[in-house]
Design an enzyme around this catalytic site. Structure first.
Site, mmCIF file in Angstrom:
data_model
loop_
_atom_site.group_PDB
_atom_site.id
_atom_site.type_symbol
_atom_site.label_atom_id
_atom_site.label_comp_id
_atom_site.label_asym_id
_atom_site.label_seq_id
_atom_site.Cartn_x
_atom_site.Cartn_y
_atom_site.Cartn_z
ATOM 1 N N CYS A 25 5.602 10.087 4.240
ATOM 2 C CA CYS A 25 4.565 9.068 4.034
ATOM 3 C C CYS A 25 3.352 9.599 3.276
ATOM 4 C CB CYS A 25 4.139 8.473 5.366
ATOM 5 S SG CYS A 25 5.458 7.537 6.159
ATOM 6 N N HIS A 69 1.712 -6.797 -4.335
ATOM 7 C CA HIS A 69 1.926 -5.931 -5.496
ATOM 8 C C HIS A 69 0.667 -5.160 -5.887
ATOM 9 C CE1 HIS A 69 5.619 -8.229 -5.628
ATOM 10 N NE2 HIS A 69 6.117 -7.201 -6.300
ATOM 11 N N GLU A 108 6.280 -2.873 8.485
ATOM 12 C CA GLU A 108 6.630 -2.203 7.228
ATOM 13 C C GLU A 108 8.131 -2.217 7.006
ATOM 14 O OE1 GLU A 108 5.191 1.798 7.495
ATOM 15 O OE2 GLU A 108 3.151 1.223 6.955
#
Length: 118
Positions: A25, A69, A108
């Site tokens: 991550c 985005h 997520e």
């Protein structure tokens, strides 16, 4: 207590730069996020609603315009953009506009969820 929920989706990147370099991550990566806002009320309004779902449209616009985005570290201005932080951020945003907001969940991945509920 009456509860309603509404689900929203967006795709975005982030990086948890404070983690060790060998942590996956710590690298730039993205997710297809799911945000679920929960509203609660002891009594229904005159139309029989906790709140009309149509009144949640500003949240959809906010997510689409500011998060979809995008690179979340830039959007939120810090390096600890976790699902937990996103849940709190969306909770605060919703609570200031929709007093019935009782919780926000953020995912997520299909198997992981973080929730903020005061």
């Amino acid at each position: 207590m009456f509860r309603i929920t509404k689900e929203y989706h967006f795709s975005a990147s982030h990086r948890l730069a404070h983690l060790p370099d060998d942590h996956q991550c710590a690298r730039l990566h993205g997710h297809n996020y799911v945000v679920v806002v929960e509203l609660s009320a002891r009594e229904l309004d005159g139309n029989g609603f906790v709140r009309d779902y149509h009144e949640l449209q500003p949240l959809k616009r906010y997510i689409d315009d500011e998060f979809d985005h995008r690179h979340l570290n830039d959007v939120l201005g810090h390096d600890r953009v976790t699902s937990e932080c996103l849940a709190k951020h969306f909770y605060d945003w919703c609570k200031s506009r929709l007093p019935e907001t009782s919780a926000v969940r953020v995912s997520e991945t299909p198997k992981t969820w973080a929730e903020y509920r005061p």
